[in-house]
Design a protein around this motif. Structure first.
Motif, PDB file in Angstrom:
ATOM      1  N   HIS A 283       1.101   4.191  -6.169  1.00 31.79           N
ATOM      2  CA  HIS A 283       1.628   5.322  -6.714  1.00 31.79           C
ATOM      3  C   HIS A 283       3.065   5.583  -6.272  1.00 31.79           C
ATOM      4  O   HIS A 283       3.613   5.305  -4.970  1.00 31.79           O
ATOM      5  CB  HIS A 283       0.940   6.549  -6.048  1.00 31.79           C
ATOM      6  CG  HIS A 283       1.615   8.102  -6.455  1.00 31.79           C
ATOM      7  ND1 HIS A 283       1.335   8.645  -7.590  1.00 31.79           N
ATOM      8  CD2 HIS A 283       2.300   8.620  -5.752  1.00 31.79           C
ATOM      9  CE1 HIS A 283       1.652   9.600  -7.661  1.00 31.79           C
ATOM     10  NE2 HIS A 283       2.438   9.962  -6.690  1.00 31.79           N
ATOM     11  N   LEU A 284       3.887   5.961  -7.285  1.00 30.97           N
ATOM     12  CA  LEU A 284       5.287   5.947  -6.997  1.00 30.97           C
ATOM     13  C   LEU A 284       5.753   7.616  -7.053  1.00 30.97           C
ATOM     14  O   LEU A 284       5.667   8.289  -7.960  1.00 30.97           O
ATOM     15  CB  LEU A 284       6.221   5.192  -7.856  1.00 30.97           C
ATOM     16  CG  LEU A 284       5.908   3.753  -8.064  1.00 30.97           C
ATOM     17  CD1 LEU A 284       7.114   3.103  -8.905  1.00 30.97           C
ATOM     18  CD2 LEU A 284       6.355   3.212  -6.582  1.00 30.97           C
TER      19      LEU A 284
ATOM     20  N   ALA B 255       8.623   9.641  -7.779  1.00 30.46           N
ATOM     21  CA  ALA B 255       9.804   9.288  -8.316  1.00 30.46           C
ATOM     22  C   ALA B 255      10.435  10.494  -8.786  1.00 30.46           C
ATOM     23  O   ALA B 255      11.055  10.839  -9.982  1.00 30.46           O
ATOM     24  CB  ALA B 255       9.898   8.365  -9.718  1.00 30.46           C
TER      25      ALA B 255
ATOM     26  N   MET C 232      13.016   8.699 -11.279  1.00 30.48           N
ATOM     27  CA  MET C 232      12.254   8.163 -12.409  1.00 30.48           C
ATOM     28  C   MET C 232      13.303   8.025 -13.691  1.00 30.48           C
ATOM     29  O   MET C 232      13.214   7.403 -14.427  1.00 30.48           O
ATOM     30  CB  MET C 232      11.294   9.193 -12.754  1.00 30.48           C
ATOM     31  CG  MET C 232      10.314   8.749 -13.679  1.00 30.48           C
ATOM     32  SD  MET C 232       9.101   7.517 -12.937  1.00 30.48           S
ATOM     33  CE  MET C 232       8.372   6.921 -14.517  1.00 30.48           C
TER      34      MET C 232
ATOM     35  N   LEU D 299       9.528  -0.666 -11.811  1.00 28.62           N
ATOM     36  CA  LEU D 299       8.874   0.593 -11.655  1.00 28.62           C
ATOM     37  C   LEU D 299       7.770   0.523 -12.811  1.00 28.62           C
ATOM     38  O   LEU D 299       6.625   1.233 -12.394  1.00 28.62           O
ATOM     39  CB  LEU D 299      10.094   1.444 -12.266  1.00 28.62           C
ATOM     40  CG  LEU D 299       9.711   2.930 -12.866  1.00 28.62           C
ATOM     41  CD1 LEU D 299      10.371   3.983 -11.766  1.00 28.62           C
ATOM     42  CD2 LEU D 299       9.891   3.171 -14.070  1.00 28.62           C
TER      43      LEU D 299
ATOM     44  N   TRP E 254       2.643   7.626 -11.571  1.00 21.38           N
ATOM     45  CA  TRP E 254       4.329   7.867 -11.137  1.00 21.38           C
ATOM     46  C   TRP E 254       4.183   9.522 -11.154  1.00 21.38           C
ATOM     47  O   TRP E 254       3.460   9.997 -11.908  1.00 21.38           O
ATOM     48  CB  TRP E 254       5.387   7.492 -12.388  1.00 21.38           C
ATOM     49  CG  TRP E 254       5.152   6.164 -12.493  1.00 21.38           C
ATOM     50  CD1 TRP E 254       6.055   5.084 -12.192  1.00 21.38           C
ATOM     51  CD2 TRP E 254       4.387   5.393 -13.436  1.00 21.38           C
ATOM     52  NE1 TRP E 254       5.723   3.917 -12.534  1.00 21.38           N
ATOM     53  CE2 TRP E 254       4.851   3.827 -13.363  1.00 21.38           C
ATOM     54  CE3 TRP E 254       3.034   5.498 -14.064  1.00 21.38           C
ATOM     55  CZ2 TRP E 254       4.093   2.961 -13.997  1.00 21.38           C
ATOM     56  CZ3 TRP E 254       2.630   4.680 -14.961  1.00 21.38           C
ATOM     57  CH2 TRP E 254       2.893   3.157 -14.810  1.00 21.38           C
TER      58      TRP E 254
ATOM     59  N   THR F 126       7.132  12.714 -11.228  1.00 17.88           N
ATOM     60  CA  THR F 126       8.531  13.078 -11.418  1.00 17.88           C
ATOM     61  C   THR F 126       8.634  14.643 -11.854  1.00 17.88           C
ATOM     62  O   THR F 126       7.745  15.165 -11.867  1.00 17.88           O
ATOM     63  CB  THR F 126       9.192  12.206 -12.402  1.00 17.88           C
ATOM     64  OG1 THR F 126      10.532  12.197 -12.422  1.00 17.88           O
ATOM     65  CG2 THR F 126       8.604  12.245 -13.887  1.00 17.88           C
TER      66      THR F 126
END
Ligand SMILES: *Cc1c(COP(=O)(O)O)cnc(C)c1O
Length: 481
Positions: free
Chosen positions: A262-263, A265, A269, A284, A290, A292
């Motif tokens: 899991h990012l 961002a 992003m 990415l 993700w 953002t």
């Protein structure tokens, strides 16, 4: 009041607010980044007990404006550098108003066909802009905090299901213990999301380098130590330094161990949408989810965040709801309720649609590049001054600055004076942080209106606040000598 009367009153009030807005938006005081009153004054004005009798709408709006306006922080001003707070494009503000007038319940296709299809469109646009796998599913949230919660809920579902455990049905008691690896400097909202998901006890911090990037070698060592369901939380844009984890390495390593990446961002992003900045976030697209924000770097009004997930089935499974009275969209139609923890919600996608449509692919890239250039200009301008050090590599839009005071002040005292000066305005509102033990000023460039001249004005204001902080120290000593 008749229905027609009520509609007329709403229209009249919108005229009033429209006239007020025109004046407010053209008032040069809104370019002053500080706030004009203290809390006790605001409480006196706004926090009296609720009167027994109501007041007509016009009076109420008048009171709100008179008493509320002095306590506004003009974070949309082009020289505002605090936290990571964008401004708002005109088309975004106007479509936000339209969203209120339409007042759609954006939960289901059935409650707003337009909101549902707009959300479908925006989802595809975003997946393409960010260069993510085509099947990626999207939810529109209040912010990145909720987007983190949603992405991590999908992750929890997915890694436990892979171990034969249905967490939505059976909860966590008795479940195989997942391992959650986060970077040392990961955002507080990631920790809160993990707490809410019952995973706090499983979290281990992975060492970061001097920029705040996760060390791939430390991650590899951590991964080789234990087994079991795995979630790795990476960062695309450290909230202080803007640094990006080595995403390709993080994703490859985590996947080698069957993990989910899991990012977080929140702002980083958007670098994926720029040809020039994309190299800072390469890899990415290999992550699994993700989170953002649109209310930061895309410059839409509060609030609007985005969660994206490369595994739509897990995304929906983590949030599944069903009830006899809810009619699901048929034939592949979209019910927004399937992608975020909210049920009834504002049709936030309307503003996203309008802003993305206004900018186009090139406009988004240009916004990101412009802000990154401004951040570099800011850093270069400040680095020329005695006693001022830019402590981060300026990769995106964040600049971290340390100041060297004379020997009679501590770093923290000196910085506190600089921050107090800047927060009084009129330009370069900024806030402090501690970076690897050192008090620093955090500067963030993410307003669509900011120009090179604004940046030069900010540089001058910060340098002058730094010099005054030293000088004021001396005056202080003399007064008390
Ligand atoms: C702002 C931010 C968040 C939280 O986002 P909200 O929109 O405030 O909910 C999470 N992570 C990072 C890196 C951020 O900058």
């Amino acid at each position: 009041m008749t229905a027609a009367g009520a509609r007329r009153e709403t229209a009249d009030l919108l005229h009033t607010i429209s006239d007020y807005s025109a004046n407010y938006l053209q008032d040069p005081r809104t370019e002053h980044t500080g706030s004009a009153v203290d809390r006790s004054e605001l409480r006196r004005r706004l926090a009296a007990p609720l009167p027994r009798t109501g007041a007509d709408a016009g009076t109420v709006l008048g009171e709100l404006i008179e008493h509320g306006e002095p306590g506004l922080l003009h974070s949309g001003a082009p020289t505002f550098l605090g936290f990571v707070m964008g401004g708002a494009y005109p088309v975004a503000v106007a479509s936000e108003w339209l969203t209120s007038v339409w007042d759609q319940c954006g939960a289901l296709y059935a409650t707003s066909p337009t909101a549902s299809v707009i959300e479908e469109a925006v989802s595809r646009w975003l997946v393409t802009l960010f260069g993510l796998p085509a099947q990626t599913s999207v939810g529109i949230t209040t912010g990145c905090a909720t987007a983190n919660l949603t992405g991590l809920a999908a992750a929890r579902h997915h890694v436990l299901a892979a171990s034969g455990w249905d967490v939505e049905r059976d909860g966590l008691i008795g479940a195989p213990a997942p391992r959650i690896l986060v970077s040392e400097g990961c955002h507080v909202t990631v920790h809160r999301a993990l707490r809410l998901l019952g995973l706090a006890g499983q979290v281990r911090a992975v060492e970061t380098d001097d920029q705040g990037r996760m060390c791939a070698r430390a991650l590899a060592a951590e991964l080789s130590r234990t087994r079991g369901p795995l979630i790795v939380c990476g960062q695309v844009g450290n909230v202080d330094s803007g640094a990006v984890d080595p995403l390709a390495d993080v994703c490859d390593l985590a996947h080698e161990y069957g993990g989910w990446v899991h990012l977080d961002a929140a702002f980083g992003m958007w670098a994926a949408a720029s040809v020039a900045a994309r190299r800072h976030v390469s890899g990415l697209e290999r992550a699994d989810s993700w989170a953002t924000d649109a209310h930061k770097w895309l410059n839409v009004p509060y609030d609007c965040g985005i969660v994206l997930c490369a595994h739509p089935t897990s995304h929906r499974a983590a949030l599944r709801t069903s009830a006899e009275y809810l009619t699901p969209a048929v034939d592949g139609g979209r019910d927004p309720v399937d992608y975020t923890p909210d049920m009834s919600r504002r049709a936030r996608s309307v503003v996203l649609w309008a802003t993305l449509r206004h900018l186009g692919v090139d406009g988004v890239a240009e916004l990101i590049d412009r802000c990154c250039n401004h951040a570099r200009r800011l850093a270069a301008g400040l680095a020329h001054t005695d006693g001022v050090t830019v402590v981060n590599d300026v990769v995106l839009n964040q600049v971290l600055v340390a100041f060297t005071p004379d020997e009679r002040s501590t770093d923290a005292e000196h910085l506190a004076r600089i921050v107090a000066t800047l927060q009084r305005g009129p330009v370069a509102w900024a806030s402090p942080t501690t970076w690897r033990g050192r008090p620093c000023l955090r500067l963030s460039v993410c307003n669509w209106q900011t120009t090179s001249d604004d940046i030069d004005e900010c540089i001058a204001a910060i340098v002058s606040a730094h010099r005054d902080a030293g000088a004021r120290r001396h005056t202080h000593i003399e007064e008390f000598a």
